[in-house]
Design a protein around this motif. Sequence first.
Motif, mmCIF file in Angstrom:
data_model
loop_
_atom_site.group_PDB
_atom_site.id
_atom_site.type_symbol
_atom_site.label_atom_id
_atom_site.label_comp_id
_atom_site.label_asym_id
_atom_site.label_seq_id
_atom_site.Cartn_x
_atom_site.Cartn_y
_atom_site.Cartn_z
ATOM 1 N N ALA A 150 7.730 33.025 32.413
ATOM 2 C CA ALA A 150 8.237 34.195 33.146
ATOM 3 C C ALA A 150 7.173 34.836 34.028
ATOM 4 N N ARG A 151 5.914 34.431 33.854
ATOM 5 C CA ARG A 151 4.846 35.022 34.671
ATOM 6 C C ARG A 151 5.028 34.604 36.127
ATOM 7 N N GLY A 152 5.145 35.594 36.996
ATOM 8 C CA GLY A 152 5.411 35.285 38.396
ATOM 9 C C GLY A 152 6.799 34.735 38.636
ATOM 10 N N VAL A 200 -0.066 37.648 41.655
ATOM 11 C CA VAL A 200 0.115 36.908 42.909
ATOM 12 C C VAL A 200 -0.174 35.422 42.685
ATOM 13 N N CYS A 201 -1.193 35.117 41.882
ATOM 14 C CA CYS A 201 -1.493 33.711 41.556
ATOM 15 C C CYS A 201 -0.284 33.050 40.904
ATOM 16 N N TRP A 202 0.350 33.759 40.002
ATOM 17 C CA TRP A 202 1.521 33.203 39.303
ATOM 18 C C TRP A 202 2.732 33.102 40.235
ATOM 19 N N TYR A 203 2.984 34.142 41.031
ATOM 20 C CA TYR A 203 4.133 34.125 41.942
ATOM 21 C C TYR A 203 4.042 32.999 42.971
ATOM 22 N N THR A 204 2.821 32.697 43.410
ATOM 23 C CA THR A 204 2.665 31.772 44.546
ATOM 24 C C THR A 204 2.258 30.363 44.133
ATOM 25 N N MET A 216 -2.581 43.056 40.313
ATOM 26 C CA MET A 216 -1.684 42.188 41.090
ATOM 27 C C MET A 216 -2.334 40.852 41.436
ATOM 28 N N ARG A 217 -3.655 40.785 41.373
ATOM 29 C CA ARG A 217 -4.329 39.531 41.734
ATOM 30 C C ARG A 217 -3.838 38.377 40.860
ATOM 31 N N LYS A 218 -3.755 38.599 39.545
ATOM 32 C CA LYS A 218 -3.290 37.518 38.660
ATOM 33 C C LYS A 218 -1.800 37.264 38.882
ATOM 34 N N ASN A 271 -7.730 38.563 46.590
ATOM 35 C CA ASN A 271 -8.876 38.977 45.769
ATOM 36 C C ASN A 271 -9.838 39.894 46.510
ATOM 37 N N GLU A 272 -9.692 39.979 47.824
ATOM 38 C CA GLU A 272 -10.542 40.861 48.627
ATOM 39 C C GLU A 272 -9.859 42.198 48.928
#
Length: 318
Positions: A230-232, A286-290, A282-284, A304-305
């Motif tokens: 379910a992550r992302g 976004v990694c999961w969503y994308t 949100m950084r983690k 990350n920036e």
Amino acid sequence: MAKVQIGNVTLENQVFLAPMAGVTDLPFRLLCREMGTGLVCSEMVSAKAIYYKNKNTESLLEIHEKERPVSLQLFGSDPELMAEMAKRIEERPFSILDINMGCPVPKVVNNGEGSALMKDPLLAGKIISAVAGAIHKPVTVKIRKGFDDSCVNAVEIARIAQESGAAAVAVHGRTREQYYAGQADWDIIARVKAAVSIPVIGNGDVTGPEAAERMLKETGCDAVLIGRAARGNPWIFRRTIHYLDTGELLPSPPIEEVREMMLRHAALLTEYKGEYTAIREMRKHVCWYTAGYPHSARLRERINEMETMQELEAVIRG
């Protein structure tokens, strides 16, 4: 879709969100609830932290009316303290109190909490009995297959849970030693289901709609917990429920919908945690969503920036 009865709580379907530390906070639970999950579960909360009024614990206990029904997960190893803290928080708007006896993390296990309790069935029973006797809300227990290959005792612990007043038991088909590696053993879930009369919730390797259907059929369990898948991907609940109801597999969401979900997630995090924390958390996400999308590595680098919601929105929409 069959409803699930846990104590005096009726859940509308058999597809639940598993508790995950650092993931199943209030904003994420709201998104999953909107996607139809029958039950959301909080991140685990320490009974000791409630007792000592730890400043970070209050946010873990926060519940929004739109996410209900909610299972609030408590962990600890002292029966009296667990019962007292359960009683202290009972007036909060959760529907079910879950006792964590499955967490594999060393700092939890080394305190004799989480999955360490699988090694001490007598203490596990005392904790469940004390908590169930202290509050009026249904008490459930989340366990694993066992602690390690020499201690595979989910059936024994499930029976103890039932005898001690638990209204349901969730079983992750891996031992503590496995963490999340290897294949989950669904046979242990089936064996637990055959051994107790309370509802059994299966957990482990429910990666999508078809896996959820297979687990329900192969184990006879009453409901499934979806965690890492379910992550992302809060859409997994909508797709799984639809598949179980109709046999039709809905397509994955289009990229535009994924973008809007990321922005909605970020906005909710900002509302509840402030912009500084939200953008970093949100950084983690976004990694999961994308994951798996073209150019996603470059997007993650740029995320990350980012320092502000405005910058995040520009990157995601770009």
